[in-house]
Design a protein around this motif. Structure first.
Motif, PDB file in Angstrom:
ATOM      1  N   ILE A  44       1.297  19.786  11.269  1.00  0.00           N
ATOM      2  CA  ILE A  44       0.818  19.573   9.898  1.00  0.00           C
ATOM      3  C   ILE A  44      -0.598  20.136   9.811  1.00  0.00           C
ATOM      4  CG2 ILE A  44       0.677  17.816   8.061  1.00  0.00           C
ATOM      5  CD1 ILE A  44       3.373  18.043   9.355  1.00  0.00           C
ATOM      6  N   ILE A  53       1.762  14.857  14.773  1.00  0.00           N
ATOM      7  CA  ILE A  53       1.512  14.832  13.326  1.00  0.00           C
ATOM      8  C   ILE A  53       0.092  14.348  13.060  1.00  0.00           C
ATOM      9  CG2 ILE A  53       2.165  13.748  11.142  1.00  0.00           C
ATOM     10  CD1 ILE A  53       4.976  13.479  12.164  1.00  0.00           C
ATOM     11  N   ILE A  54      -0.254  13.248  13.716  1.00  0.00           N
ATOM     12  CA  ILE A  54      -1.562  12.659  13.448  1.00  0.00           C
ATOM     13  C   ILE A  54      -2.668  13.504  14.061  1.00  0.00           C
ATOM     14  CG2 ILE A  54      -2.969  10.627  13.868  1.00  0.00           C
ATOM     15  CD1 ILE A  54      -0.172   9.124  13.723  1.00  0.00           C
ATOM     16  N   VAL A  55      -2.427  14.022  15.285  1.00  0.00           N
ATOM     17  CA  VAL A  55      -3.478  14.833  15.920  1.00  0.00           C
ATOM     18  C   VAL A  55      -3.758  16.086  15.084  1.00  0.00           C
ATOM     19  CG1 VAL A  55      -4.129  16.153  17.957  1.00  0.00           C
ATOM     20  CG2 VAL A  55      -2.938  13.982  18.228  1.00  0.00           C
ATOM     21  N   LEU A  85      -3.271  16.511  11.927  1.00  0.00           N
ATOM     22  CA  LEU A  85      -3.929  16.118  10.687  1.00  0.00           C
ATOM     23  C   LEU A  85      -5.405  15.832  10.863  1.00  0.00           C
ATOM     24  CD1 LEU A  85      -1.326  14.244   8.761  1.00  0.00           C
ATOM     25  CD2 LEU A  85      -3.329  15.254   7.719  1.00  0.00           C
ATOM     26  N   MET A  86      -5.712  15.093  11.930  1.00  0.00           N
ATOM     27  CA  MET A  86      -7.117  14.778  12.198  1.00  0.00           C
ATOM     28  C   MET A  86      -7.887  16.067  12.484  1.00  0.00           C
ATOM     29  SD  MET A  86      -7.668  11.603  11.867  1.00  0.00           S
ATOM     30  CE  MET A  86      -6.452  11.195  10.665  1.00  0.00           C
ATOM     31  N   LEU A  87      -7.234  17.005  13.176  1.00  0.00           N
ATOM     32  CA  LEU A  87      -7.901  18.281  13.466  1.00  0.00           C
ATOM     33  C   LEU A  87      -8.136  19.088  12.189  1.00  0.00           C
ATOM     34  CD1 LEU A  87      -6.257  19.388  16.836  1.00  0.00           C
ATOM     35  CD2 LEU A  87      -8.578  18.568  16.447  1.00  0.00           C
ATOM     36  N   TYR A 121      -9.228  17.718   9.360  1.00  0.00           N
ATOM     37  CA  TYR A 121     -10.518  17.218   8.891  1.00  0.00           C
ATOM     38  C   TYR A 121     -11.648  17.782   9.754  1.00  0.00           C
ATOM     39  CZ  TYR A 121      -8.043  13.901   5.885  1.00  0.00           C
ATOM     40  OH  TYR A 121      -7.255  13.338   4.921  1.00  0.00           O
ATOM     41  N   VAL A 122     -11.436  17.762  11.087  1.00  0.00           N
ATOM     42  CA  VAL A 122     -12.493  18.237  11.990  1.00  0.00           C
ATOM     43  C   VAL A 122     -12.748  19.735  11.772  1.00  0.00           C
ATOM     44  CG1 VAL A 122     -13.167  18.506  14.404  1.00  0.00           C
ATOM     45  CG2 VAL A 122     -11.925  16.465  13.691  1.00  0.00           C
TER      46      VAL A 122
END
Lengths: 306, 354
Positions: free
Chosen positions: B89, B148-150, B152-154, B156-157
């Motif tokens: 994602i 999915i979460i990793v 997504l967080m990347l 933002y980063v």
């Protein structure tokens, strides 16, 4: 750091952690029933806007908070129509729900950007608020924070001691066996999904009613996704959800304080902290966890019965 | 009392699937139109204006093609990972990193000739985007961290890294305080094709699309990819290189999104600035799924959803419809199509309850 500043930081931690706590608990309830809902970010935004608009037009924060929860349930119902009725892919439906919800909140919210609405103010709980240290941190908050303290133990008791709780867990662990036992699998899945939606919506309306009292686009800024990650970190346990939410609240409060104090670090680096921490927490908990902790039928659709 | 029940289809629905798809599209348009009406906008007129201003003139069609390029590249990448049941994602963040990588090359070696600089920018974009895709792949394989979460967080980063650079060390002193780099030298700008507004990135898309189709259809690795996606356990039993494939698709996917970032910075904007992030990475997910992961269909769907974006710009100007309406359309189309898939797999029939 003086004691006063530390206490203020810890109180801010609880406040910043509260919307994440509501959302995480909502997703735990949903996933316990076997439905994976990745729409949390969009649901929070819609909940936040619904709460904000209600507060603006009725002047009643309590009604606004409830409306936020209902809006969250409405969004969850969309997910249910696609995944429970029509057997759509749960992962993709959740992503679509986030895209839809973000669009919905931006579409109806844009005219209100920067407006303020009545919300919840802090007050000291009698007796408890006078406890030294603990009182300063936990019991001089707004009403929604106090309500949020009650949800984890209630949810724990619900799963552990009630027939309905057992039904939800069964629908998430083994739908076939649940159906064979004569229970309504889809009914329990719907209930868990909608109940979870209410809690996620509460988390969203906390943002606009208590955390900020005003509307901006993209208010949730990734908190919904952090909540989804925290469910894994919490091993689907409400008590650990509390720990995780306050951990993240701490990072957010700390990062805001640093910015306000005017540190040499650029704000973009500070803003990365919660996201980087999410990855670290997720990696750590995935590495530590045993296979058995997620509900066995999580994300698996139940075929319509003949 | 008659009861409606669903029975699994024995044969594929064939052309009926197209009908279901069109019905889903109509439902999504109805929902979007209703929301417009709720906001007090003329719904039918607005939807017509959207379609007309997106596809009704040569200028608009060029705009669609320009916007389709980044969507196509990102979507081809995420579609590749979806085949393997790996959920990338993170095209948005990989796009940001690609733009950053290409910009670094353009700002560091401005004296290079174009035939050295442009390929080097592409290389840097691939490396940066690919690295951003490799992180979640490795975390998933080594620690079982949910990708999915990793990813997504990347996202933002990655966007914050871009912000950090354009608000800080890369900010053009002559930009009157605006967060943007200085303009790229001409050698760092991908040229336009003839007298159109299109750039040679379009040709790159064509090449990548053909290569991807050939790879999936005619190579051993492509076959293994499809097999692993359909049944991971059986594929592992057959000693297919599952871990290698996960890293491969994530790196390729990241690099493709990185290329999109490179083209946007170089050809479309001519510099790096925060407005480069406009959600192409998320639209790419919608496109990949609508196209059922087929490269050719991805091309068509990219063009159509680019059209929604082009039409939205007119709606914003003429009818003051907030830009977020695009998200409503994308989300409702995807939700409706997902639900519609049910009718391809099941048929409904009425029967009398006992």
């Amino acid at each position: 750091m003086s004691l006063e500043i530390l206490l203020a930081l810890l109180a801010a931690t609880v406040q910043a952690g509260t919307p994440i706590l509501y959302a995480t608990l909502g997703e735990i309830l949903t996933e316990k029933g076997g439905v994976l809902n990745l729409g949390v970010e969009g649901m929070m935004l819609v909940g936040a806007l619904a709460g904000f608009l209600t507060a603006l037009h009725t002047g009643s924060p309590a009604l606004a908070f409830l409306t936020g929860g209902l809006a969250g349930a409405g969004m969850a119902a969309l997910h249910g129509v696609v995944c429970i009725w029509f057997q759509g892919n749960q992962t993709v439906s959740g992503l679509a729900l986030t895209i839809f919800g973000t669009g919905l909140a931006g579409f109806f919210g844009t005219p209100y950007v920067g407006r303020t609405a009545p919300g919840f103010d802090k007050f000291s709980l009698p007796v408890l608020g006078d406890i030294p240290l603990l009182g300063d941190i936990f019991f001089q908050q707004d009403a929604l924070v106090y309500v949020s303290y009650l949800v984890p133990p209630l949810m724990w008791a619900f799963f552990r001691y009630t027939r309905w709780g057992l039904g939800v867990r069964a629908a998430g662990e083994s739908p076939a066996a649940t159906r064979a036992a004569g229970l309504n699998v889809l009914g329990f899945r719907w209930a868990a999904l909608l109940g979870g939606g209410v809690l996620v919506g509460f988390g969203g309306s906390y943002l606009s009613l208590a955390y900020t009292h005003l509307w901006t686009n993209g208010l949730s800024s990734g908190r919904g996704w952090i909540a989804v990650a925290l469910v894994i970190f919490a091993f689907w346990r409400p008590s650990r959800a509390m720990l995780g939410a306050y951990l993240f609240g701490g990072v957010m409060a700390f990062q805001l304080r640093l910015q306000a104090m005017g540190t040499a670090l650029p704000s973009s680096i500070l803003l990365m902290l919660p996201y980087v921490l999410t990855i670290a927490a997720l990696a750590f908990s995935s590495w530590r966890s045993k296979r058995t902790e997620a509900p066995a039928a999580l994300g698996v659709n139940v075929e319509p019965s003949e | 009392m008659p009861v409606l029940s669903a029975v699994r289809r024995q044969e594929p629905l064939g052309w009926g699937s197209c009908l279901v798809f069109l019905a889903a599209l109509a439902l999504a348009f109805t929902v979007s139109g209703t929301l417009l009406a709720v906001q007090g906008k003329p719904a039918l007129q607005a939807l017509w204006l959207l379609v007309e201003s997106a596809f009704g003139s040569r200028y608009a069609l060029e705009d669609c093609l320009i916007k389709a390029v980044p969507i196509f590249l990102c979507s081809l990448g995420v579609g590749l990972t979806f085949r393997l049941q790996v959920w990338n994602i993170g095209a948005e963040g990989q796009f940001a990193l690609g733009a950053v990588g290409a910009t670094w090359a353009a700002l560091t070696f401005p004296s290079w000739p174009w035939y050295a600089l442009l390929p080097f920018m592409l290389l840097c974009a691939s490396a940066a985007g690919g690295l951003w895709g490799a992180i979640p792949a490795v975390l998933r394989l080594k620690l079982k961290a949910n990708e999915i979460i990793v990813t997504l967080m990347l996202n933002y980063v990655g966007i914050l890294i871009l912000d950090f650079l354009v608000y800080g060390v890369w900010k053009d002193p002559a930009s009157f305080g605006f967060p943007m780099t200085s303009e790229f030298v001409p050698a760092a700008v991908v040229a336009r094709i003839g007298d159109t507004r299109l750039n040679w990135g379009l040709l790159l898309c064509l090449a990548v699309g053909v290569l991807m189709s050939v790879f999936l259809r005619s190579t051993r690795l492509g076959f293994e990819l499809r097999a692993c996606g359909e049944n991971v356990r059986a594929a592992r039993y057959a000693r297919m290189p599952y871990a290698f494939l996960v890293v491969l698709v994530m790196v390729v996917s990241g690099a493709l999104a990185g290329w999109a970032g490179f083209l946007e910075a170089s050809a479309t904007l001519g510099r790096l600035q925060p407005s480069i992030m406009s959600g192409y990475g998320y639209t790419a997910i919608v496109v990949a799924w609508l196209a059922n992961l087929n490269p050719l269909v991805i091309a068509v769907a990219s063009f159509l959803l680019a059209g929604v974006r082009v039409g939205m710009e007119t709606l914003q100007l003429d009818l003051q419809v907030p830009a977020a309406f695009g998200g409503i359309m994308e989300g409702s189309i995807l939700l409706a199509v997902l639900a519609g898939g049910f009718f391809s797999r099941y048929r409904l029939h009425l029967r009398r309850a006992a």
